[in-house]
Motif scaffolding. Structure first.
Motif, PDB file in Angstrom:
ATOM      1  N   LEU A   1      35.356  -7.319  24.559  1.00 33.13           N
ATOM      2  CA  LEU A   1      34.678  -8.265  23.671  1.00 33.13           C
ATOM      3  C   LEU A   1      34.213  -7.575  22.393  1.00 33.13           C
ATOM      4  N   LEU A   2      33.722  -6.353  22.522  1.00 33.98           N
ATOM      5  CA  LEU A   2      33.299  -5.599  21.337  1.00 33.98           C
ATOM      6  C   LEU A   2      34.480  -5.323  20.413  1.00 33.98           C
ATOM      7  N   ARG A   3      35.599  -4.968  20.999  1.00 30.95           N
ATOM      8  CA  ARG A   3      36.769  -4.620  20.176  1.00 30.95           C
ATOM      9  C   ARG A   3      37.349  -5.868  19.505  1.00 30.95           C
ATOM     10  N   ILE A   4      37.476  -6.967  20.250  1.00 27.88           N
ATOM     11  CA  ILE A   4      38.093  -8.171  19.694  1.00 27.88           C
ATOM     12  C   ILE A   4      37.153  -8.892  18.735  1.00 27.88           C
ATOM     13  N   GLY A   5      35.858  -8.915  19.073  1.00 27.78           N
ATOM     14  CA  GLY A   5      34.906  -9.675  18.275  1.00 27.78           C
ATOM     15  C   GLY A   5      34.717  -9.158  16.866  1.00 27.78           C
ATOM     16  N   TRP A   6      34.967  -7.864  16.652  1.00 29.05           N
ATOM     17  CA  TRP A   6      34.787  -7.288  15.313  1.00 29.05           C
ATOM     18  C   TRP A   6      36.088  -6.719  14.765  1.00 29.05           C
TER      19      TRP A   6
ATOM     20  N   SER B   1      41.696 -13.804  15.026  1.00 25.87           N
ATOM     21  CA  SER B   1      41.485 -15.066  14.331  1.00 25.87           C
ATOM     22  C   SER B   1      39.998 -15.418  14.333  1.00 25.87           C
ATOM     23  N   PRO B   2      39.547 -16.233  13.360  1.00 29.06           N
ATOM     24  CA  PRO B   2      38.121 -16.620  13.334  1.00 29.06           C
ATOM     25  C   PRO B   2      37.672 -17.318  14.625  1.00 29.06           C
ATOM     26  N   GLU B   3      38.543 -18.148  15.196  1.00 28.28           N
ATOM     27  CA  GLU B   3      38.172 -18.832  16.441  1.00 28.28           C
ATOM     28  C   GLU B   3      37.961 -17.846  17.573  1.00 28.28           C
ATOM     29  N   LEU B   4      38.860 -16.855  17.678  1.00 31.87           N
ATOM     30  CA  LEU B   4      38.739 -15.862  18.744  1.00 31.87           C
ATOM     31  C   LEU B   4      37.516 -14.988  18.531  1.00 31.87           C
ATOM     32  N   ARG B   5      37.224 -14.646  17.282  1.00 31.63           N
ATOM     33  CA  ARG B   5      36.033 -13.834  17.017  1.00 31.63           C
ATOM     34  C   ARG B   5      34.762 -14.590  17.386  1.00 31.63           C
TER      35      ARG B   5
ATOM     36  N   GLN C   1      32.351 -13.101  20.319  1.00 31.29           N
ATOM     37  CA  GLN C   1      30.987 -12.729  19.932  1.00 31.29           C
ATOM     38  C   GLN C   1      29.954 -13.575  20.669  1.00 31.29           C
ATOM     39  N   ALA C   2      30.244 -14.859  20.850  1.00 32.49           N
ATOM     40  CA  ALA C   2      29.329 -15.717  21.603  1.00 32.49           C
ATOM     41  C   ALA C   2      29.230 -15.270  23.058  1.00 32.49           C
TER      42      ALA C   2
END
Length: 414
Positions: free
Chosen positions: A262-267, A272-276, A280-281
């Motif tokens: 989650l840390l790697r994908i979220g930032w 994509s904005p939706e995936l981020r 992050q949520a």
């Protein structure tokens, strides 16, 4: 100086037993509620009963992430409530033990359980969620051997219709079998048998053997002048297994990602904005649920001590409402943040800040304000409502008493 005094060991015993009991009870209730739905789902899909228990086992980490904080809160609350009701808490305060000092052992429990909960939400819960989805997929696709439904016609590979009257041994032992097979050149073979049993085919893993016992075979077709009838004591019928689609890889949903993922994908700039937003949520939701556990001992003490000369249990009821309501608020905040409508930090850490401020104020009232009661107004209102209810029932009993006496006198006269 001893690390653990006799008072610490005494408080540890008071906390541990109700904490463990509440954890087991909460997890059991959640599992039982889901078990009924899973039995209905598996029965509809025609699956074996053992799949239900496998699916429930994969749901345990998700339920434990809620049952652990609830058990910690109520374990500490019941312990301090017992101390308060027996006046032992007054004695400990009189000899110089403050609330902060008495919370040493509860905070040790909180640290250990918070670390355990972090491990669950970081790794165990994503894995168990993935395996749960995999079991659902295999059950629907028939990969678990769950395509034979009792009392219905089952279509196998679009050329075989199979019906059974009864099934035992999780679908492997069948009774009252009727099969209609469409063979080559338009020929049809109808088979009826008293019983049958499935066996694995070592020569061809794509087929299974249905061994039939005590039955008849009727063969008919355009090239056959009259139907052929054959009786048999044992007959092996090969059945082609359906082609099973491979289940997807882990990570299709944000609930299946590990915390480092989650840390790697979220930032990541490539996401994509939706995936981020979703990752992050999910990350903030998991972290805020764990961090909140460090405030639960303060909340438990604030709600555990009733007013003097009172045995009110309002604090217990209120504690459960607060924990469950806060959990639901976090779930709503995660859903809103995942849609990109609100920043994940604001949606999840904002309610945390409000809840933390309320808990700190409640603990300060009970620990440092002489005679302070953080829910004193609620206790007063609850006491007034209780007295009003008792008076109402007492008046009703007095009104009904003459009627009961008259009925009793008439009965003796007769």
């Amino acid at each position: 100086m001893k690390l653990f005094t006799a008072t610490d060991r005494y408080i540890a015993r008071l906390v541990f037993v109700p904490m463990l009991s509440v954890f087991v009870l909460a997890a059991s209730l959640l599992v039982l509620d889901k078990m009924l739905k899973l039995f209905d789902f598996v029965a509809t899909q025609g699956g074996p009963v053992s799949v239900v228990f496998k699916m429930l086992a994969n749901l345990l980490p998700e339920y434990a992430s809620l049952a652990i904080p609830l058990g910690l809160l109520l374990g500490i609350l019941f312990a301090f409530r017992k101390l308060a009701m027996s006046s032992e808490l007054d004695v400990m305060r009189a000899v110089g033990l403050s609330y902060t000092r008495l919370l040493r052992v509860p905070y040790m429990f909180a640290i250990v359980l918070a670390a355990l909960n972090l491990l669950i939400v970081s790794y165990l819960q994503p894995l168990s969620r993935y395996y749960y989805e995999q079991l659902q997929f295999e059950l629907r696709s028939g990969a678990l051997g769950a395509s034979i439904r009792v009392g219905e016609f089952n279509s196998l590979q679009d050329r075989t219709a199979l019906r059974v009257d009864a099934s035992r041994d999780e679908g492997r032992d069948l009774r009252g079998i009727f099969a209609r097979i469409q063979t080559g050149n338009g020929q049809v073979m109808v088979i009826s048998a008293r019983e049958g049993r499935f066996f694995a085919n070592r020569e061809s893993p794509d087929t299974v053997i249905l061994r039939l016992t005590d039955g008849q075979i009727v063969q008919d077709g355009p090239t056959i002048a009259s139907p052929r009838v054959l009786s048999f004591a044992s007959h092996d019928l090969p059945i082609d297994l359906p082609k099973i689609e491979q289940f997807r890889q882990r990570g299709d949903a944000d609930k299946e990602y590990f915390l480092p993922e989650l840390l790697r994908i979220g930032w990541s700039e490539t996401s994509s904005p939706e995936l981020r937003n979703q990752t992050q949520a999910s990350l903030n939701y998991r972290l805020v649920e764990v961090v909140m556990m460090f405030l639960l001992p303060l909340l438990a003490v604030a709600l555990a001590v009733p007013p003097k000369r009172s045995t009110s249990a309002l604090g217990i009821f209120l504690s459960i409402i607060l924990v469950v309501a806060y959990h639901k608020v976090n779930q709503y905040g995660q859903d809103v943040a995942a849609l990109g409508r609100v920043d994940p930090v604001l949606a999840l850490w904002g309610p945390f800040a409000v809840f933390a401020a309320m808990i700190v104020w409640m603990y300060w009232r009970i620990a440092y304000v002489p005679g302070g009661q953080p829910i004193g107004a609620l206790e007063t209102g609850f006491a007034k409502i209780s007295r009003s209810m008792r008076k109402l029932f007492a008046r009703k009993a007095l009104r009904d008493e003459p009627v009961a006496a008259t009925v009793s006198e008439a009965h003796h006269a007769v």
